[in-house]
Design a protein around this motif. Structure first.
Motif, mmCIF file in Angstrom:
data_model
loop_
_atom_site.group_PDB
_atom_site.id
_atom_site.type_symbol
_atom_site.label_atom_id
_atom_site.label_comp_id
_atom_site.label_asym_id
_atom_site.label_seq_id
_atom_site.Cartn_x
_atom_site.Cartn_y
_atom_site.Cartn_z
ATOM 1 N N THR A 1 46.140 27.354 52.414
ATOM 2 C CA THR A 1 44.851 27.807 52.199
ATOM 3 C C THR A 1 43.917 26.870 52.296
ATOM 4 O O THR A 1 42.626 26.839 52.299
ATOM 5 C CB THR A 1 44.668 28.909 51.336
ATOM 6 O OG1 THR A 1 44.977 28.131 49.999
ATOM 7 C CG2 THR A 1 45.440 30.069 51.238
ATOM 8 N N ASP B 1 48.049 40.423 45.225
ATOM 9 C CA ASP B 1 46.789 40.552 45.334
ATOM 10 C C ASP B 1 45.974 39.098 45.555
ATOM 11 O O ASP B 1 45.051 39.432 46.359
ATOM 12 C CB ASP B 1 46.160 40.980 43.713
ATOM 13 C CG ASP B 1 46.528 42.290 43.327
ATOM 14 O OD1 ASP B 1 46.740 43.151 44.393
ATOM 15 O OD2 ASP B 1 46.459 42.600 41.931
ATOM 16 N N ASP B 2 46.466 38.228 44.997
ATOM 17 C CA ASP B 2 46.030 36.844 45.685
ATOM 18 C C ASP B 2 46.149 36.594 46.992
ATOM 19 O O ASP B 2 45.221 36.103 47.731
ATOM 20 C CB ASP B 2 46.679 35.764 44.825
ATOM 21 C CG ASP B 2 46.550 35.827 43.240
ATOM 22 O OD1 ASP B 2 47.164 36.904 42.878
ATOM 23 O OD2 ASP B 2 46.300 35.059 42.621
ATOM 24 N N TRP C 1 52.197 37.672 43.339
ATOM 25 C CA TRP C 1 51.023 37.275 44.153
ATOM 26 C C TRP C 1 50.345 38.252 44.905
ATOM 27 O O TRP C 1 49.561 37.526 45.866
ATOM 28 C CB TRP C 1 51.488 35.946 44.688
ATOM 29 C CG TRP C 1 51.842 34.703 43.645
ATOM 30 C CD1 TRP C 1 50.870 34.191 43.296
ATOM 31 C CD2 TRP C 1 53.200 34.409 43.116
ATOM 32 N NE1 TRP C 1 51.637 33.015 42.270
ATOM 33 C CE2 TRP C 1 53.038 33.553 42.256
ATOM 34 C CE3 TRP C 1 54.288 35.047 43.632
ATOM 35 C CZ2 TRP C 1 53.998 32.820 41.663
ATOM 36 C CZ3 TRP C 1 55.307 34.197 42.904
ATOM 37 C CH2 TRP C 1 55.253 33.452 41.879
ATOM 38 N N SER D 1 49.489 37.507 38.874
ATOM 39 C CA SER D 1 49.960 36.114 38.931
ATOM 40 C C SER D 1 49.092 35.156 38.136
ATOM 41 O O SER D 1 49.391 33.880 37.693
ATOM 42 C CB SER D 1 49.483 35.380 40.428
ATOM 43 O OG SER D 1 48.080 35.307 40.564
ATOM 44 N N ILE E 1 50.729 28.242 48.278
ATOM 45 C CA ILE E 1 49.452 29.071 48.807
ATOM 46 C C ILE E 1 48.301 28.092 48.874
ATOM 47 O O ILE E 1 47.493 28.217 49.657
ATOM 48 C CB ILE E 1 49.153 30.072 47.565
ATOM 49 C CG1 ILE E 1 50.226 31.258 47.640
ATOM 50 C CG2 ILE E 1 47.852 30.693 47.723
ATOM 51 C CD1 ILE E 1 50.174 32.125 46.242
ATOM 52 N N ASP E 2 48.325 27.046 47.956
ATOM 53 C CA ASP E 2 47.227 25.996 48.190
ATOM 54 C C ASP E 2 47.276 25.154 49.468
ATOM 55 O O ASP E 2 46.428 24.803 49.985
ATOM 56 C CB ASP E 2 47.675 25.200 46.941
ATOM 57 C CG ASP E 2 47.032 25.609 45.667
ATOM 58 O OD1 ASP E 2 46.401 26.641 45.478
ATOM 59 O OD2 ASP E 2 47.430 25.064 44.481
ATOM 60 N N ARG F 1 42.954 40.156 34.987
ATOM 61 C CA ARG F 1 43.914 39.248 35.698
ATOM 62 C C ARG F 1 44.862 39.875 36.576
ATOM 63 O O ARG F 1 45.257 40.995 36.399
ATOM 64 C CB ARG F 1 44.626 38.318 34.699
ATOM 65 C CG ARG F 1 43.749 37.623 33.669
ATOM 66 C CD ARG F 1 43.493 36.288 34.342
ATOM 67 N NE ARG F 1 42.532 35.471 33.280
ATOM 68 C CZ ARG F 1 42.065 34.448 33.690
ATOM 69 N NH1 ARG F 1 42.355 33.811 34.711
ATOM 70 N NH2 ARG F 1 41.200 33.591 32.951
ATOM 71 N N THR F 2 45.216 39.047 37.707
ATOM 72 C CA THR F 2 46.158 39.726 38.523
ATOM 73 C C THR F 2 47.542 39.425 37.927
ATOM 74 O O THR F 2 47.547 38.463 36.813
ATOM 75 C CB THR F 2 46.000 38.949 39.781
ATOM 76 O OG1 THR F 2 46.556 37.904 39.693
ATOM 77 C CG2 THR F 2 44.505 39.206 40.671
ATOM 78 N N SER G 1 45.580 35.080 38.016
ATOM 79 C CA SER G 1 44.340 34.613 38.530
ATOM 80 C C SER G 1 43.415 35.728 38.080
ATOM 81 O O SER G 1 43.604 37.018 37.750
ATOM 82 C CB SER G 1 44.169 34.641 39.921
ATOM 83 O OG SER G 1 45.516 33.928 40.597
ATOM 84 N N GLU H 1 52.652 28.819 43.992
ATOM 85 C CA GLU H 1 51.251 28.325 43.895
ATOM 86 C C GLU H 1 51.413 26.969 45.031
ATOM 87 O O GLU H 1 50.288 26.797 45.485
ATOM 88 C CB GLU H 1 51.037 27.976 42.480
ATOM 89 C CG GLU H 1 51.344 29.148 41.701
ATOM 90 C CD GLU H 1 50.050 30.026 41.606
ATOM 91 O OE1 GLU H 1 49.138 29.822 42.234
ATOM 92 O OE2 GLU H 1 50.064 31.092 40.949
ATOM 93 N N GLU I 1 43.307 36.056 50.120
ATOM 94 C CA GLU I 1 43.256 34.683 50.986
ATOM 95 C C GLU I 1 43.559 35.127 52.271
ATOM 96 O O GLU I 1 43.536 34.123 52.910
ATOM 97 C CB GLU I 1 44.333 33.519 50.299
ATOM 98 C CG GLU I 1 43.833 33.450 48.801
ATOM 99 C CD GLU I 1 42.725 32.366 48.696
ATOM 100 O OE1 GLU I 1 42.155 31.879 49.912
ATOM 101 O OE2 GLU I 1 42.143 31.821 47.750
#
Length: 267
Positions: free
Chosen positions: A265, A126-127, A124, A91, A261-262, A88-89, A93, A258, A131
């Motif tokens: 993206t 890595d996420d 966040w 965050s 980010i959503d 897991r990262t 994920s 979050e 992205e």
């Protein structure tokens, strides 16, 4: 005939077994005899080195029942060699081993200041790289309308903005209303400063202190907690080192990041 030697120790005098916990890097524990609280930075044969929030180092023996982890007595043991790859990262994920950073999107996420940007990267990062989302900081929101106009957001270049202390009737809320559109999303958390979004338990304090109005918040916090008030930048770096994952942050910040980010993206 085998002899029988019963254990006549009263139950209340027997030591209950305690869990053995690997002294992995960044694990935050408290040494039971001195009360020294810090993160593991090194574990060698028979000893562990801890670093407190001010950067002070102390070396302790790996003795049974020698440390507290989240208030519970534990026995620290030397970690096994060859650390396992995280699944897991920070965050929460699912980690993607070997994933390359995506070419940066046209969309962006803006945050108020450097500390906000560093905290978002910490949890966040890595996420965001996967992205292709770039995070930039504004140094305040007073100039946000002109910054948004210069950016020129559109369906293929959405803009997300994270604002401190976004509460009804505030200056921040009025500025947010000016720039919000289908391609610009402004969200915020209720904290005066992003420091407060770090859970007190992650820092070994009972709560963030209340600072009287008119007093610089960071300076007041440092004085109330006995932290150096003449170098809040160094204090922040010590706070940041205690953030290991999303579990160390308040949900009021987690949900907003979050959401941004959503938004940027979304296809």
């Amino acid at each position: 005939m085998r002899s029988y030697n019963p254990d006549l120790t009263p139950p209340w005098k027997k030591s209950a077994p305690v869990p053995e916990v690997p002294a992995d890097p960044d694990l935050v524990v408290e040494e039971v005899t001195t009360g020294f609280c810090g993160a593991v930075i090194r574990c060698e044969a028979g000893t562990v080195t801890l670093e407190d929030r001010f950067g002070k180092h102390r070396v302790f023996p790996l003795e049974p029942r020698g440390f507290l982890l989240e208030g519970r007595v534990v026995t620290l043991v030397r970690p096994v060699s060859g650390p396992s790859r995280p699944t897991r990262t920070a965050s929460g994920s699912v980690a993607v081993p070997g994933a390359r950073a995506r070419v940066a999107r046209a969309g962006r996420i803006y945050v108020e200041g450097r500390h906000d940007a560093e905290l978002v990267e910490r949890v966040w990062g890595d996420d965001l790289r996967i992205e292709g989302v770039v995070v930039e900081y504004l140094e305040g929101v007073d100039d946000l309308p002109s910054i948004v106009a210069e950016f020129g957001p559109g369906p293929d270049a959405r803009l997300g903005v994270l604002v401190d202390h976004l509460v009804p009737g505030s200056k921040e809320s009025r500025i947010a209303a000016q720039v919000t559109s289908p391609d610009v999303l402004v969200v915020g958390h209720p904290y005066i400063d992003v420091w407060e979004a770090v859970k007190p338990s992650a820092l070994g304090i009972p709560a963030w202190p209340t600072v009287p109005r008119g007093q610089d918040w960071k300076t007041g916090v440092c004085r109330a907690l006995g932290w150096p008030s003449d170098n809040t930048g160094a204090v922040w770096q010590a706070i940041l080192r205690r953030v290991h994952s999303y579990k160390d942050l308040e949900p009021e910040l987690l949900g907003r990041v979050e959401e941004l980010i959503d938004f940027v993206t979304a296809p």
